[in-house]
Scaffold this active site. Structure first.
Site, mmCIF file in Angstrom:
data_model
loop_
_atom_site.group_PDB
_atom_site.id
_atom_site.type_symbol
_atom_site.label_atom_id
_atom_site.label_comp_id
_atom_site.label_asym_id
_atom_site.label_seq_id
_atom_site.Cartn_x
_atom_site.Cartn_y
_atom_site.Cartn_z
ATOM 1 N N LYS A 42 7.720 5.489 1.860
ATOM 2 C CA LYS A 42 7.616 5.635 0.394
ATOM 3 C C LYS A 42 7.445 7.130 0.139
ATOM 4 O O LYS A 42 6.358 7.672 0.286
ATOM 5 C CB LYS A 42 6.409 4.840 -0.116
ATOM 6 C CG LYS A 42 6.495 4.390 -1.579
ATOM 7 C CD LYS A 42 6.715 5.475 -2.593
ATOM 8 C CE LYS A 42 5.483 6.270 -2.926
ATOM 9 N NZ LYS A 42 5.789 7.428 -3.812
ATOM 10 N N GLU A 93 -3.418 13.080 6.282
ATOM 11 C CA GLU A 93 -3.279 14.538 6.295
ATOM 12 C C GLU A 93 -3.486 14.965 4.846
ATOM 13 O O GLU A 93 -2.652 14.703 3.990
ATOM 14 C CB GLU A 93 -1.903 14.921 6.836
ATOM 15 C CG GLU A 93 -1.877 16.314 7.424
ATOM 16 C CD GLU A 93 -1.519 17.350 6.397
ATOM 17 O OE1 GLU A 93 -2.452 17.934 5.791
ATOM 18 O OE2 GLU A 93 -0.330 17.576 6.191
ATOM 19 N N CYS A 138 -0.495 22.802 2.134
ATOM 20 C CA CYS A 138 -1.860 22.314 2.380
ATOM 21 C C CYS A 138 -2.618 23.238 3.325
ATOM 22 O O CYS A 138 -3.830 23.358 3.235
ATOM 23 C CB CYS A 138 -1.825 20.891 2.914
ATOM 24 S SG CYS A 138 -0.647 20.652 4.231
ATOM 25 N N GLY A 195 3.553 2.629 -3.365
ATOM 26 C CA GLY A 195 2.704 3.222 -2.324
ATOM 27 C C GLY A 195 1.532 2.318 -1.999
ATOM 28 O O GLY A 195 1.240 2.028 -0.821
ATOM 29 N N GLU A 251 -9.027 22.819 -3.746
ATOM 30 C CA GLU A 251 -7.623 23.098 -3.453
ATOM 31 C C GLU A 251 -6.863 23.255 -4.769
ATOM 32 O O GLU A 251 -6.810 22.334 -5.577
ATOM 33 C CB GLU A 251 -7.019 21.952 -2.628
ATOM 34 C CG GLU A 251 -5.600 22.242 -2.220
ATOM 35 C CD GLU A 251 -5.010 21.182 -1.302
ATOM 36 O OE1 GLU A 251 -5.041 20.002 -1.681
ATOM 37 O OE2 GLU A 251 -4.525 21.542 -0.221
ATOM 38 N N GLY A 282 9.641 4.912 -5.177
ATOM 39 C CA GLY A 282 8.817 4.236 -6.182
ATOM 40 C C GLY A 282 7.577 5.031 -6.514
ATOM 41 O O GLY A 282 7.329 6.108 -5.959
ATOM 42 N N GLY A 288 3.581 5.924 -6.745
ATOM 43 C CA GLY A 288 2.465 5.825 -5.803
ATOM 44 C C GLY A 288 1.582 4.616 -6.025
ATOM 45 O O GLY A 288 1.388 3.799 -5.111
ATOM 46 N N PRO A 289 1.033 4.462 -7.233
ATOM 47 C CA PRO A 289 0.097 3.352 -7.450
ATOM 48 C C PRO A 289 0.761 1.979 -7.392
ATOM 49 O O PRO A 289 0.056 0.964 -7.358
ATOM 50 C CB PRO A 289 -0.440 3.626 -8.868
ATOM 51 C CG PRO A 289 -0.150 5.065 -9.135
ATOM 52 C CD PRO A 289 1.099 5.391 -8.374
HETATM 53 P P1 NAD Z 1 -0.723 12.361 -4.319
HETATM 54 O O1 NAD Z 1 -1.740 12.211 -3.282
HETATM 55 O O2 NAD Z 1 -0.933 11.686 -5.630
HETATM 56 O O3 NAD Z 1 0.695 11.851 -3.781
HETATM 57 C C1 NAD Z 1 1.101 11.829 -2.420
HETATM 58 C C2 NAD Z 1 1.862 10.539 -2.132
HETATM 59 O O4 NAD Z 1 0.997 9.424 -2.338
HETATM 60 C C3 NAD Z 1 3.073 10.301 -3.042
HETATM 61 O O5 NAD Z 1 4.103 9.655 -2.322
HETATM 62 C C4 NAD Z 1 2.501 9.353 -4.080
HETATM 63 O O6 NAD Z 1 3.495 8.560 -4.697
HETATM 64 C C5 NAD Z 1 1.578 8.504 -3.248
HETATM 65 N N1 NAD Z 1 0.504 7.827 -3.983
HETATM 66 C C6 NAD Z 1 -0.090 8.223 -5.138
HETATM 67 N N2 NAD Z 1 -1.018 7.323 -5.512
HETATM 68 C C7 NAD Z 1 -1.013 6.341 -4.572
HETATM 69 C C8 NAD Z 1 -1.763 5.150 -4.391
HETATM 70 N N3 NAD Z 1 -2.694 4.766 -5.268
HETATM 71 N N4 NAD Z 1 -1.512 4.397 -3.302
HETATM 72 C C9 NAD Z 1 -0.591 4.755 -2.412
HETATM 73 N N5 NAD Z 1 0.153 5.865 -2.531
HETATM 74 C C10 NAD Z 1 -0.050 6.665 -3.595
HETATM 75 O O7 NAD Z 1 -0.485 13.886 -4.538
HETATM 76 P P2 NAD Z 1 0.197 14.570 -5.811
HETATM 77 O O8 NAD Z 1 -0.215 13.987 -7.116
HETATM 78 O O9 NAD Z 1 1.633 14.591 -5.568
HETATM 79 O O10 NAD Z 1 -0.447 15.999 -5.717
HETATM 80 C C11 NAD Z 1 -1.766 16.198 -6.215
HETATM 81 C C12 NAD Z 1 -2.567 17.096 -5.335
HETATM 82 O O11 NAD Z 1 -2.558 16.606 -3.992
HETATM 83 C C13 NAD Z 1 -2.035 18.494 -5.192
HETATM 84 O O12 NAD Z 1 -2.410 19.307 -6.240
HETATM 85 C C14 NAD Z 1 -2.631 18.909 -3.886
HETATM 86 O O13 NAD Z 1 -3.939 19.350 -4.054
HETATM 87 C C15 NAD Z 1 -2.639 17.662 -3.083
HETATM 88 N N6 NAD Z 1 -1.500 17.589 -2.169
HETATM 89 C C16 NAD Z 1 -1.724 17.848 -0.865
HETATM 90 C C17 NAD Z 1 -0.673 17.786 0.026
HETATM 91 C C18 NAD Z 1 -0.854 18.054 1.464
HETATM 92 O O14 NAD Z 1 0.101 18.372 2.140
HETATM 93 N N7 NAD Z 1 -2.035 17.918 2.004
HETATM 94 C C19 NAD Z 1 0.593 17.490 -0.409
HETATM 95 C C20 NAD Z 1 0.802 17.226 -1.764
HETATM 96 C C21 NAD Z 1 -0.273 17.254 -2.614
#
Ligand code: NAD
Length: 466
Positions: A170, A245, A279, A207, A373, A201, A203-204
């Site tokens: 996903k 991660e 990150c 995912g 972050e 799709g 995330g919420p």
């Molecule tokens: P996020 O954690 O919301 O999204 C990452 C992934 O998780 C996406 O594929 C998303 O669709 C999915 N996701 C979101 N909610 C979910 C849920 N409830 N259950 C399962 N999967 C879910 O990150 P974001 O909104 O894209 O970015 C927000 C912040 O996250 C950034 O500002 C940054 O601080 C951090 N971030 C960190 C990394 C990293 O490499 N560590 C990468 C991207 C974002």
């Protein structure tokens, strides 16, 4: 590339169960460049079933054959390197040189590394009167972010496949096109049906359904700590394996004996690369109080060079831009001194989610901009009094993903690095190693990616006694 109005499940492109869709926007000009399906729980279920059906056959495939499949996948990706780079430029906004070198180059290298590792890894070992078998964990649910979109896909999918696992991916909402391109490469490489499945799709919805699915044996997630915590709780409740991660707030520690100009310039480049959306970025620069003013001047000068769209692209979307601008405003409110950039829109940004390369001086360790972050092109310079003070500041956040140490003498830098609570430390600008384990201490995560350590994440051990 042209977007597929379909999901890749069981070796074919098929329509999603529902009619929801996700628009993909080019962050450099805010134009819609494609639409992909928003898969739901039903689609995730179909994909997990396909992965389960494919698992026994793939797990039983001799490692050398799996290796040959991965070599074919690497060749497919390499043949499409330009298209990968163009796609990442279009949906993430990465400047072309960065897109080619890193966003296309790194995933090809990582895929190649696992083609070799699958062929050479000791999936069986002898310990005294036991034979220990390293067996694939099963079906992997991979949930990836947008910041290094293809790298984060390959860093999970390819070692999982090398181990003999099957996968449902996903990808992030903002960058689904390069995920579709990856699925096309899997198809063209002739991997067996169901071994890799793609459900685009939200995330919420998709995912969460993937993380919760009882047919998933291991969830591997990269993204925010907030979502990671949730996924960890779901996996804990179901007693399934999980790899996380998450975020970082890495320290770049410049010891007094270091080449200050080099350390500052490389440090600024590290933060501004990918518009600060990394990150492992060294977002805190720690400088001895005697060299502090000189370092501030050098950092401000170095950051100004990134204030062009050719050097630094936009942020991925409007929400991220607002979040980063909010942190810049917060830094000013907290009393930090802005020496480059700021929250105003850069003059070169007509449309597009651009943010100025920003440097704060007089940052103290407890400020939000030194603790949280930001995920944007914002560097905080913090002063330290002595080595113990530097260690305390460097370790003084909830994160521990990466970092850097600079010193005139390598042994001095290594001695300091041993005291850091973090998963990676670059010594005097040591370059990224795609075979070295990557992952976090503390709230930066659980588990390791890349190389042989990344492969081991996807394996169970079974001991046979004789
Ligand atoms: P996020 O954690 O919301 O999204 C990452 C992934 O998780 C996406 O594929 C998303 O669709 C999915 N996701 C979101 N909610 C979910 C849920 N409830 N259950 C399962 N999967 C879910 O990150 P974001 O909104 O894209 O970015 C927000 C912040 O996250 C950034 O500002 C940054 O601080 C951090 N971030 C960190 C990394 C990293 O490499 N560590 C990468 C991207 C974002």
């Amino acid at each position: 590339m042209k977007a597929h109005d379909a999901l890749f499940i069981g070796g074919t492109w098929r329509a999603a169960a529902g009619s929801g869709s996700i628009e993909v926007v080019n962050p450099a000009d805010e134009q819609v460049i494609g639409t992909v399906p928003a898969g739901d729980a039903q689609d995730v279920d179909a994909a997990v079933r396909a992965a389960r059906d494919a698992f026994p056959g793939w797990a039983a495939t001799p490692p050398a054959e799996r290796a040959a499949h991965l070599a074919a996948l690497r060749d497919q990706l390499a043949a499409r390197a330009d298209e990968i780079a163009e796609t990442v430029t279009a949906e993430l906004g990465a400047p072309p040189v960065l897109a080619q070198k890193v966003h296309a180059g790194l995933p090809i290298a990582v895929t190649g590394s696992y083609a070799e590792l699958a062929a050479t890894y000791a999936f069986e070992e002898r310990i005294g009167n036991s034979t220990v078998l390293h067996e694939p964990v099963g079906v992997v649910g991979a949930i990836t972010p947008w910041n290094y979109p293809l790298h984060q896909i390959t860093a999970k999918v390819v070692p999982a496949l090398a181990a003999g696992c099957t996968v449902v991916l996903k990808p992030a909402e903002d960058t689904p096109l390069v995920a579709q391109l990856f699925a096309e490469a899997v198809e063209a490489a002739g991997l067996p049906a169901g071994v890799f499945n793609l459900v685009t799709g939200l995330g919420p919805v998709a995912g969460q359904a993937l993380a919760e699915h009882p047919g998933v044996d291991l969830v591997s997630f990269t993204g925010s700590t907030a979502v990671g915590r949730r996924i960890g709780a779901i996996a804990g409740g179901a007693v399934k394996r999980v790899a996380l991660e998450l975020g970082g707030k890495s320290a770049n520690v410049i010891l007094p004996s270091a080449d200050l100009a080099k350390a500052v310039n490389v440090g600024v480049a590290n933060v501004m690369t990918n518009s600060g959306q990394t990150c492992s970025a060294w977002t805190r620069m720690l400088v001895h109080t005697d060299q502090y003013d000189e370092a501030v001047a050098l950092a401000a000068e170095a950051a100004a060079k990134y204030a062009t769209p050719e050097r630094m692209g936009p942020l991925v979307n409007g929400g991220q831009r607002e979040r980063v601008r909010g942190y810049i405003a917060r830094g000013v409110e907290e009393g930090a001194r802005l020496v480059a950039g700021g929250a105003q829109t850069p003059e070169y940004a007509g449309t597009g989610y651009y943010v100025r390369p920003t440097v704060f001086a007089d940052v103290t360790p407890e400020m939000a901009i030194a603790q949280e972050e930001i995920f944007g092109p914002v560097l905080s310079l913090i002063r330290y009094r002595d080595v113990d003070d530097a260690v305390r500041i460097a370790n003084g956040t909830v994160y521990g993903l990466a970092g850097a140490v600079w010193a005139g003498d390598e042994a001095e830098a290594v001695a300091f690095a041993r005291r850091l609570e973090t998963g990676q430390v670059d010594i005097n600008g040591g370059r990224f190693n795609p075979l070295a384990p990557f992952g976090g201490y503390k709230q930066s995560g659980i588990g390791r990616e890349l190389g042989v350590h990344g492969l081991a994440e996807y394996l169970h051990t079974k001991s046979l006694q004789f």
